[in-house]
Design a protein around this motif. Structure first.
Motif, mmCIF file in Angstrom:
data_model
loop_
_atom_site.group_PDB
_atom_site.id
_atom_site.type_symbol
_atom_site.label_atom_id
_atom_site.label_comp_id
_atom_site.label_asym_id
_atom_site.label_seq_id
_atom_site.Cartn_x
_atom_site.Cartn_y
_atom_site.Cartn_z
ATOM 1 N N GLN A 230 111.083 51.148 43.295
ATOM 2 C CA GLN A 230 112.518 51.348 43.126
ATOM 3 C C GLN A 230 112.864 52.830 43.027
ATOM 4 O O GLN A 230 113.994 53.233 43.321
ATOM 5 N N LYS A 231 111.887 53.640 42.631
ATOM 6 C CA LYS A 231 112.116 55.080 42.492
ATOM 7 C C LYS A 231 111.468 55.891 43.615
ATOM 8 O O LYS A 231 111.927 56.987 43.926
ATOM 9 N N ILE A 232 110.393 55.366 44.189
ATOM 10 C CA ILE A 232 109.657 56.082 45.232
ATOM 11 C C ILE A 232 109.727 55.277 46.524
ATOM 12 O O ILE A 232 109.471 54.070 46.528
ATOM 13 N N SER A 233 110.048 55.953 47.603
ATOM 14 C CA SER A 233 110.118 55.283 48.899
ATOM 15 C C SER A 233 108.732 54.824 49.329
ATOM 16 O O SER A 233 107.745 55.559 49.189
ATOM 17 N N ILE A 234 108.658 53.616 49.857
ATOM 18 C CA ILE A 234 107.371 53.106 50.317
ATOM 19 C C ILE A 234 106.857 53.915 51.506
ATOM 20 O O ILE A 234 105.648 54.056 51.709
ATOM 21 N N TRP A 235 107.772 54.481 52.285
ATOM 22 C CA TRP A 235 107.369 55.333 53.406
ATOM 23 C C TRP A 235 106.684 56.600 52.894
ATOM 24 O O TRP A 235 105.638 57.004 53.400
ATOM 25 N N ASP A 236 107.279 57.223 51.870
ATOM 26 C CA ASP A 236 106.656 58.415 51.282
ATOM 27 C C ASP A 236 105.321 58.074 50.628
ATOM 28 O O ASP A 236 104.393 58.891 50.633
ATOM 29 N N TRP B 255 99.533 64.243 46.614
ATOM 30 C CA TRP B 255 99.466 63.359 45.453
ATOM 31 C C TRP B 255 99.487 64.218 44.192
ATOM 32 O O TRP B 255 98.537 64.923 43.883
ATOM 33 N N SER B 256 100.600 64.182 43.490
ATOM 34 C CA SER B 256 100.748 64.942 42.248
ATOM 35 C C SER B 256 101.679 64.169 41.321
ATOM 36 O O SER B 256 102.862 64.498 41.193
ATOM 37 N N PRO B 257 101.163 63.127 40.671
ATOM 38 C CA PRO B 257 102.024 62.240 39.868
ATOM 39 C C PRO B 257 102.336 62.799 38.488
ATOM 40 O O PRO B 257 102.067 62.170 37.467
ATOM 41 N N GLN B 258 102.899 63.979 38.453
ATOM 42 C CA GLN B 258 103.249 64.610 37.182
ATOM 43 C C GLN B 258 104.762 64.698 37.082
ATOM 44 O O GLN B 258 105.388 65.604 37.624
ATOM 45 N N THR B 259 105.336 63.728 36.413
ATOM 46 C CA THR B 259 106.782 63.678 36.260
ATOM 47 C C THR B 259 107.135 63.634 34.784
ATOM 48 O O THR B 259 106.318 63.267 33.932
ATOM 49 N N ALA B 260 108.358 63.999 34.480
ATOM 50 C CA ALA B 260 108.847 63.944 33.104
ATOM 51 C C ALA B 260 109.157 62.499 32.743
ATOM 52 O O ALA B 260 109.918 61.820 33.430
ATOM 53 N N ILE B 261 108.543 62.029 31.661
ATOM 54 C CA ILE B 261 108.762 60.649 31.236
ATOM 55 C C ILE B 261 110.042 60.526 30.423
ATOM 56 O O ILE B 261 110.804 59.584 30.579
ATOM 57 N N ARG B 262 110.288 61.517 29.545
ATOM 58 C CA ARG B 262 111.493 61.500 28.722
ATOM 59 C C ARG B 262 112.402 62.656 29.116
ATOM 60 O O ARG B 262 111.997 63.593 29.802
ATOM 61 N N ALA B 263 113.631 62.590 28.626
ATOM 62 C CA ALA B 263 114.613 63.608 28.993
ATOM 63 C C ALA B 263 114.265 64.975 28.412
ATOM 64 O O ALA B 263 114.633 66.009 28.970
ATOM 65 N N ALA C 175 104.779 63.925 43.422
ATOM 66 C CA ALA C 175 104.510 63.577 44.813
ATOM 67 C C ALA C 175 103.513 62.431 44.809
ATOM 68 O O ALA C 175 102.482 62.496 44.131
ATOM 69 N N PHE C 176 103.818 61.380 45.562
ATOM 70 C CA PHE C 176 103.039 60.153 45.468
ATOM 71 C C PHE C 176 102.527 59.695 46.835
ATOM 72 O O PHE C 176 102.501 58.503 47.126
ATOM 73 N N GLY C 177 102.124 60.624 47.665
ATOM 74 C CA GLY C 177 101.533 60.250 48.945
ATOM 75 C C GLY C 177 100.124 59.714 48.761
ATOM 76 O O GLY C 177 99.283 60.343 48.105
ATOM 77 N N ILE C 178 99.849 58.574 49.358
ATOM 78 C CA ILE C 178 98.572 57.899 49.143
ATOM 79 C C ILE C 178 97.487 58.371 50.101
ATOM 80 O O ILE C 178 96.299 58.096 49.894
ATOM 81 N N ILE C 179 97.867 59.105 51.148
ATOM 82 C CA ILE C 179 96.881 59.525 52.152
ATOM 83 C C ILE C 179 95.772 60.392 51.549
ATOM 84 O O ILE C 179 94.596 60.213 51.888
ATOM 85 N N PRO C 180 96.070 61.354 50.648
ATOM 86 C CA PRO C 180 94.956 62.107 50.038
ATOM 87 C C PRO C 180 93.966 61.219 49.290
ATOM 88 O O PRO C 180 92.761 61.495 49.301
#
Length: 325
Positions: A196-202, A209-217, A225-230
């Motif tokens: 719902q937040k990340i495009s399946i195409w991306d 691949w760098s899944p470092q996002t802010a969890i809280r405000a 970045a959530f590319g699965i190819i790496p």
């Protein structure tokens, strides 16, 4: 520690019950001319179950209620948090109190009230364990005496024992099924939230691949970045390295053991390979992180190469050893 003692006592009570039931059955067999329905060992197991099953039910109920009851008592006596309405602050304060009680590191500086609460929690836990052990003893004695009074030539002890074992296996199978279903539902639910937040195409065709996002405000973090190819590329690279290690070694080892090795060599070489197959994968991973990766990095430094600590070479080498059997 406390609960381990309770479980150990329950096992001891069950063994005592088995001995009492077995001895009672043997005594009745020797003093009566009647034919018993089951073997004496079944009467021993029947008596042991008389202590074990009520004890397990009591233990499960007690351990389920023990923690929340003790926490409520402690929090009613000691104000360990300034704002009880704040759920997160309350949970953090409870964790700090538990860490103090067990001698672990707390998340923040503690005050005398927190130390008093931790000491009170330890005292209540100790008292609860004593009461639990006394209750287990009384329940075990009652169960053993009740089961012993039922022992007679007409008692179908084998049927009772087999029925209990059958229901135990059904319960274990049910738990395994529900665990699997829960894992699948959890993955589906979390994946739905993710896409719902990340495009399946991306996700499928992204190159980073760098899944470092802010969890809280109030946290600082990148958009991620959530590319699965790496990940696919890394997996394939590790697999190729592992195959390069495992295929020649495994194939040549198999040829040698089957065609050329003597009986004595085969007798000790095959068990070693079987031991490799029985080692858990987490142990291989631990070995790769603590031994292989530092060794490769040190070797690379000596020959003038910059080898990363989390290189695919370390993972591939260890995986190759793992799949040799």
């Amino acid at each position: 520690m406390y609960h381990t003692i309770s479980i150990s006592l329950l096992v001891i009570y069950s063994l005592i019950g088995y001995r009492i039931g077995l001895q009672t059955a043997l005594t009745l067999i020797n003093h009566t001319n009647q034919k018993f329905h089951s073997l004496p060992s079944y009467y021993g197991i029947f008596t042991a179950l008389g202590a074990l099953l009520p004890g397990l039910l009591l233990l499960a109920t007690w351990l389920t209620l023990e923690y929340p009851v003790i926490i409520e008592i402690v929090m009613a006596k000691f104000p360990i948090t300034a704002n009880p309405a704040d759920v997160n602050a309350t949970k953090l304060a409870i964790n700090d109190m538990l860490n103090l009680a067990t001698g672990n590191i707390t998340s923040q500086s503690t005050n005398p009230v927190m130390h008093q609460a931790a000491a009170y929690y330890t005292q209540l836990l100790y008292l609860s364990t004593i009461l639990l052990n006394i209750t287990l003893l009384l329940v075990a004695i009652g169960g053993i005496l009740l089961a012993k009074s039922k022992i007679s030539p007409s008692l179908t002890a084998r049927n009772w024992v087999e029925a209990v074992m059958r229901w135990l296996m059904i319960a274990c199978s049910t738990i395994a099924i529900f665990t699997t279903v829960g894992i699948v539902l959890s993955v589906v639910f979390e994946s739905t939230l993710f896409f719902q937040k990340i495009s399946i195409w991306d996700f499928l065709f992204g190159l980073k691949w760098s899944p470092q996002t802010a969890i809280r405000a109030d946290q600082v973090g990148s958009s991620g970045a959530f590319g699965i190819i790496p990940l696919f590329a890394g997996t394939m690279l590790i697999s190729l390295i592992a195959m390069a290690v495992a295929v020649p070694i495994g194939l040549l080892s198999a040829l040698y053991l089957s065609e050329y090795a003597s009986h004595n060599v085969r007798a000790w070489a095959k068990p070693i390979l079987e031991i490799l197959a029985g080692i858990p994968t987490v142990v291989y991973g631990f070995f790769a992180v603590l031994v292989i990766a530092p060794a490769l990095r040190s070797l690379g430094t000596h020959i003038g190469l910059d080898v990363a600590f989390d290189s695919a070479l370390a993972a591939g080498l260890v995986m190759g050893i793992m799949i040799i059997p």
